[in-house]
Scaffold this motif. Sequence first.
Motif, short mmCIF file in Angstrom:
data_model
loop_
_atom_site.label_atom_id
_atom_site.label_comp_id
_atom_site.label_asym_id
_atom_site.label_seq_id
_atom_site.Cartn_x
_atom_site.Cartn_y
_atom_site.Cartn_z
N GLU A 276 -9.47 -16.32 -0.54
CA GLU A 276 -8.87 -15.38 0.34
C GLU A 276 -7.73 -14.65 -0.09
OE1 GLU A 276 -8.21 -16.03 5.07
OE2 GLU A 276 -6.81 -17.06 3.82
N ARG A 277 -6.92 -15.15 -0.71
CA ARG A 277 -5.73 -14.49 -1.33
C ARG A 277 -6.06 -13.65 -2.48
NH1 ARG A 277 -3.24 -19.46 -0.26
NH2 ARG A 277 -3.80 -20.50 -2.24
N MET A 278 -7.13 -14.11 -3.40
CA MET A 278 -7.45 -12.96 -4.23
C MET A 278 -8.41 -11.66 -3.60
SD MET A 278 -9.06 -15.35 -7.37
CE MET A 278 -10.38 -16.04 -6.40
N ALA A 279 -9.32 -11.81 -2.66
CA ALA A 279 -9.66 -10.90 -2.14
C ALA A 279 -8.75 -10.01 -1.35
CB ALA A 279 -10.56 -11.35 -0.87
N LEU A 280 -7.78 -10.69 -1.00
CA LEU A 280 -6.67 -9.64 -0.28
C LEU A 280 -5.99 -8.89 -1.22
CD1 LEU A 280 -5.75 -8.89 2.52
CD2 LEU A 280 -3.97 -10.84 2.28
N PHE A 281 -5.78 -9.53 -2.34
CA PHE A 281 -5.08 -8.85 -3.56
C PHE A 281 -6.01 -7.71 -4.10
CE2 PHE A 281 -4.50 -8.38 -8.00
CZ PHE A 281 -3.04 -8.56 -8.26
N VAL A 282 -6.92 -7.78 -4.12
CA VAL A 282 -8.17 -7.05 -4.71
C VAL A 282 -8.23 -5.74 -3.86
CG1 VAL A 282 -10.10 -6.28 -5.65
CG2 VAL A 282 -9.17 -8.34 -6.24
N LEU A 283 -8.35 -6.06 -2.41
CA LEU A 283 -8.43 -5.00 -1.41
C LEU A 283 -7.20 -3.88 -1.74
CD1 LEU A 283 -9.84 -6.97 1.60
CD2 LEU A 283 -11.33 -5.77 0.11
N ILE A 284 -6.04 -4.46 -1.67
CA ILE A 284 -5.25 -3.52 -1.86
C ILE A 284 -5.13 -2.83 -3.07
CG2 ILE A 284 -2.52 -3.61 -2.16
CD1 ILE A 284 -2.47 -6.15 -0.54
N VAL A 285 -5.41 -3.30 -4.26
CA VAL A 285 -5.62 -2.70 -5.38
C VAL A 285 -6.63 -1.34 -5.18
CG1 VAL A 285 -6.37 -2.76 -7.62
CG2 VAL A 285 -5.10 -4.34 -6.99
N ILE A 286 -7.67 -1.68 -4.49
CA ILE A 286 -8.73 -0.75 -4.35
C ILE A 286 -8.09 0.44 -3.35
CG2 ILE A 286 -10.89 -0.15 -3.18
CD1 ILE A 286 -11.97 -2.95 -3.99
N GLU A 287 -7.38 0.14 -2.20
CA GLU A 287 -7.09 1.14 -1.40
C GLU A 287 -5.70 1.96 -2.40
OE1 GLU A 287 -6.12 0.70 3.12
OE2 GLU A 287 -4.34 0.76 2.05
N GLY B 296 -8.37 10.10 -10.31
CA GLY B 296 -9.35 9.07 -11.30
C GLY B 296 -10.20 8.60 -10.18
N ARG B 297 -11.56 8.36 -10.99
CA ARG B 297 -12.44 7.44 -9.83
C ARG B 297 -11.95 5.99 -10.05
NH1 ARG B 297 -17.79 9.29 -13.21
NH2 ARG B 297 -16.26 9.41 -14.88
N VAL B 298 -12.06 5.58 -8.74
CA VAL B 298 -11.55 4.38 -8.30
C VAL B 298 -12.40 3.32 -9.13
CG1 VAL B 298 -11.41 2.60 -6.37
CG2 VAL B 298 -10.92 4.95 -6.00
N GLN C 294 -11.23 3.46 -12.86
CA GLN C 294 -9.96 2.93 -13.02
C GLN C 294 -9.89 1.50 -12.74
OE1 GLN C 294 -6.80 4.75 -13.15
NE2 GLN C 294 -8.28 6.41 -13.88
N PHE C 295 -10.60 1.00 -11.79
CA PHE C 295 -10.65 -0.53 -11.25
C PHE C 295 -10.88 -1.35 -12.67
CE2 PHE C 295 -12.24 -4.45 -9.66
CZ PHE C 295 -11.22 -4.90 -8.70
N MET C 296 -12.03 -0.94 -13.26
CA MET C 296 -12.74 -1.79 -14.19
C MET C 296 -12.24 -1.71 -15.69
SD MET C 296 -14.83 -3.68 -12.55
CE MET C 296 -15.21 -4.62 -13.71
#
Lengths: 181, 501
Positions: free
Chosen positions: A74-85, A92-94, A97-99
């Motif tokens: 849950e913590r990891m998912a929340l962390f990553v969702l914030i990164v995406i937003e 740049g392409r999300v 950039q992400f990967m």
Amino acid sequence: MTTDFQALPRLGEVFEQLRRGRHLDPEEGPLYQALVAHEDGFAALFTRLGFDLRRHARGFYYFEGTGTLSDTGERMALFVLIVIEWLADRPGRVEEQFMSRVFALDELPHLQQERYRGYLQQVRVETPEDLGNIVNALDRYGFARKVDDGRFQFRTPAYRFFDLCYDALTDEEERPDDLTP
Amino acid sequence: MPRKSSSRNVTQSVKAGRLVKKGYPRRHPHTTAAMPVKKQRKVPMVKGGAAENQARCGSPYEVPHGSAAPTPVSLEGRRVRRRRRLRYLWCALADPMPADPRSFFAFASRHAALLEALFASDAGYTEAELLGLIDRLGGDDGAAPEYVLGQLRQLGCVEERPGETAVLELTQPVRGFLEFLLQSHRLTTPEVVRAYLDEIEGLTQALVDAVRRQHASALLRTLSKLDVALERVRVYARETYGGVRERALRLRSDLDALPLEARWEELMDLMRYYVQPLEEVIKPGSVADRVLDQLALQLGAAARAVEAGEEAAVLAITRARLVRMRRDVVRDFQESLSEVLPLLEALRQESRLIRGASRLLRQAEREGVRAVGLRERLALPVHRTEGVFADAALEAYVRGLRTYDAAGAEAVLVEAPAVAVAHVAPGEALAALRAAVPVPDVLGWLLQRYPDLPVRDVLRLYAHVLATPTLAVAPAGARQTWSRHEVTLTAPVLHVSSSSA
């Protein structure tokens, strides 16, 4: 189907990693190669043992958890969702950039923007050290690799977080004439 | 105006040949010793008219790049600078003459890079910037920047931007010509297409009138205009495709420079304003489709009415143009789509990702993180550390067991065990003893016969034997010692010789 379980290479190591929640992608080298070469055998054995081996469309393997699930997820998912937003508002392409990008913890907005702080407080993440622990977990689960103490880079299994985003949209929200970003 | 008067005077002076006829060094001739001097540029002589005199122009305001301190100016230097200022004023104020095509093309061939740079700039250049640009890009003839600037003005290549007298830009005729040369595609807007369609609709009516009146010259004029209109649509469709391709390429290369929303807006603009008008032309049932169908119909009717002669030949050409135009527009539309759709799909996918992430975060904000169910959606197994061995030796042993191949149980080959009896009835013991007589040592026999029997039970049986009158028990020798379960027994040896039931 008869499978000679004794012949499965690196069975102990593969099982141990998957059981810990780690996602095995090509970067894992011999473990991943063993899984690819004997996918059916591993799957059959793990099914008998009560584990659900999954192969993602991007080619990596993991155990789908059942029963008691990890709170760290849950913590990891929340962390990553914030990164995406956060990436959406940057040039740049999300996905690219992400990967491909190496992220520095101190550049991320998680503890800098009030809204994000609010989300994270709900899962008891409040300090840079807590963020560092999430990155450690991402590394442990195979979602990311730590470059050094303050920096990390996402790995292919992080596409599982993308799946969360796609699945969150209902059919109605994906109608073809929807041209708004 | 004083400046204009001054310009005329200067022009006259120049025409009178009173100005210096030699070329000038690029900058600050009086300080050449202190400056790194590039090659001395020659000032070509242009035959005839005012252009001849611009050859000597040079900006009196030019400041050497990188010069830090003012340089002492000699008297001769001041004279030179004054002369240059006058020439420069002439260049700046002289009205551009209609350009001789040969002069223009000769100039363009020498300064192609400069013209392209001017074409690429939307903001125009200040004079100082333009002189710097000329200096950088140079030319094949090695002319001084001031001279080249004068030529640009004289040939009508640049003019002051309206409202910004200090900024120079390409004149529209030259820009249009360069657009053609550089294949810089103008995009067709819906308004442009609509105007062409209106024109074609009007010409179709004129065609009908000319045929009805059997007016040959009117028919030929109308067909000629139709040819032009149809070709314009075709060319504009091609240019639109080129423009879409160009912008799509730029968009691809700008992917790393623009955020998603900006890319999306640009792509939507491209779709709405440029690709969709093309679609309008070819879409069955659209206004454009009806107009062109009507034209095809009337051209067919005209062809039947005019069976031979020049009109028939021209009609056939116009009909062929219509067919080609429609075919080419379809092709250009499809190719435009093929440029845009992959970008659109990539952006749509990216958009889904971001919308999904934002949706989950919004839900977390409204209902709390736990309500989003991220843990369940990700479904990561718990990592149980309590299942891991802490003792390496024990772990190795257990892991070794994993490879143990269990076979069938092996038979244990041992002697028949003594009868293990928890309780032995005296009668049973007596029966066994009678079967075994003669027994030289009664206690020894009992101990051997019942090895697992507690000592006290053995003694109870021993006493029972001694008390049995039907047995012939007699002492057989000295005392003897027996041991059982850490108990030592000492007694005289008794012998049973016979038994009588």
